[in-house]
Design a protein around this motif. Sequence first.
Motif, mmCIF file in Angstrom:
data_model
loop_
_atom_site.group_PDB
_atom_site.id
_atom_site.type_symbol
_atom_site.label_atom_id
_atom_site.label_comp_id
_atom_site.label_asym_id
_atom_site.label_seq_id
_atom_site.Cartn_x
_atom_site.Cartn_y
_atom_site.Cartn_z
ATOM 1 N N LYS A 1 -8.253 -2.902 4.046
ATOM 2 C CA LYS A 1 -6.858 -2.549 3.776
ATOM 3 C C LYS A 1 -6.510 -2.871 2.327
ATOM 4 C CE LYS A 1 -2.240 -3.159 5.722
ATOM 5 N NZ LYS A 1 -1.930 -1.760 5.854
ATOM 6 N N ARG B 1 -8.571 6.203 -0.159
ATOM 7 C CA ARG B 1 -8.213 4.960 0.528
ATOM 8 C C ARG B 1 -9.416 4.490 1.343
ATOM 9 N NH1 ARG B 1 -4.766 6.739 4.319
ATOM 10 N NH2 ARG B 1 -3.133 7.053 2.782
ATOM 11 N N GLU C 1 1.018 4.010 -3.071
ATOM 12 C CA GLU C 1 0.659 5.417 -2.943
ATOM 13 C C GLU C 1 1.787 6.321 -3.444
ATOM 14 O OE1 GLU C 1 -0.923 6.348 0.942
ATOM 15 O OE2 GLU C 1 -2.301 4.635 0.849
ATOM 16 N N ASP C 2 3.018 5.962 -3.149
ATOM 17 C CA ASP C 2 4.160 6.729 -3.661
ATOM 18 C C ASP C 2 4.222 6.654 -5.185
ATOM 19 O OD1 ASP C 2 4.918 7.437 -1.088
ATOM 20 O OD2 ASP C 2 6.441 5.857 -0.929
ATOM 21 N N GLU D 1 0.801 -1.222 0.000
ATOM 22 C CA GLU D 1 0.000 0.000 0.000
ATOM 23 C C GLU D 1 0.839 1.279 0.000
ATOM 24 O OE1 GLU D 1 -2.263 -3.394 1.767
ATOM 25 O OE2 GLU D 1 -0.339 -2.480 2.280
ATOM 26 N N GLU D 2 1.832 1.344 0.853
ATOM 27 C CA GLU D 2 2.657 2.556 0.925
ATOM 28 C C GLU D 2 3.447 2.766 -0.369
ATOM 29 O OE1 GLU D 2 6.239 4.362 3.653
ATOM 30 O OE2 GLU D 2 4.720 3.121 4.641
ATOM 31 N N GLU D 3 4.015 1.691 -0.882
ATOM 32 C CA GLU D 3 4.757 1.763 -2.144
ATOM 33 C C GLU D 3 3.824 2.186 -3.283
ATOM 34 O OE1 GLU D 3 7.313 -1.171 -5.114
ATOM 35 O OE2 GLU D 3 6.725 -1.898 -3.142
#
Length: 97
Positions: free
Chosen positions: A47, A42, A19-20, A15-17
């Motif tokens: 999740k 989101r 979004e970046d 998820e974090e990767e």
Amino acid sequence: MILEAVMLQVKQGMEEEYEDAFREASKIITLMKGYISHELQRCMEVKGKYLLLVKWETLEDHTVGFRQSVEYQEWKKQLHHFYEPFPTVEHFKNVPL
């Protein structure tokens, strides 16, 4: 104006990767003919679930102008490997009230 709506499921733990990568890929779409605006939401309950909303001047601006462009190939390269399953894209038109 056409609203493109896409429910996205990102692979667990990415998820974090994602979004970046999406922030970076956003630069591509903003330069396309007929692009108006976009947002990525989101999900609070699930999740890895996101809702992408893109406003286009016409349906063809998305389906032909963007989807058949060289820029779309870069968009795919940056983002498509995050999705499981691959999302369905739908288009909507405002109902006058």
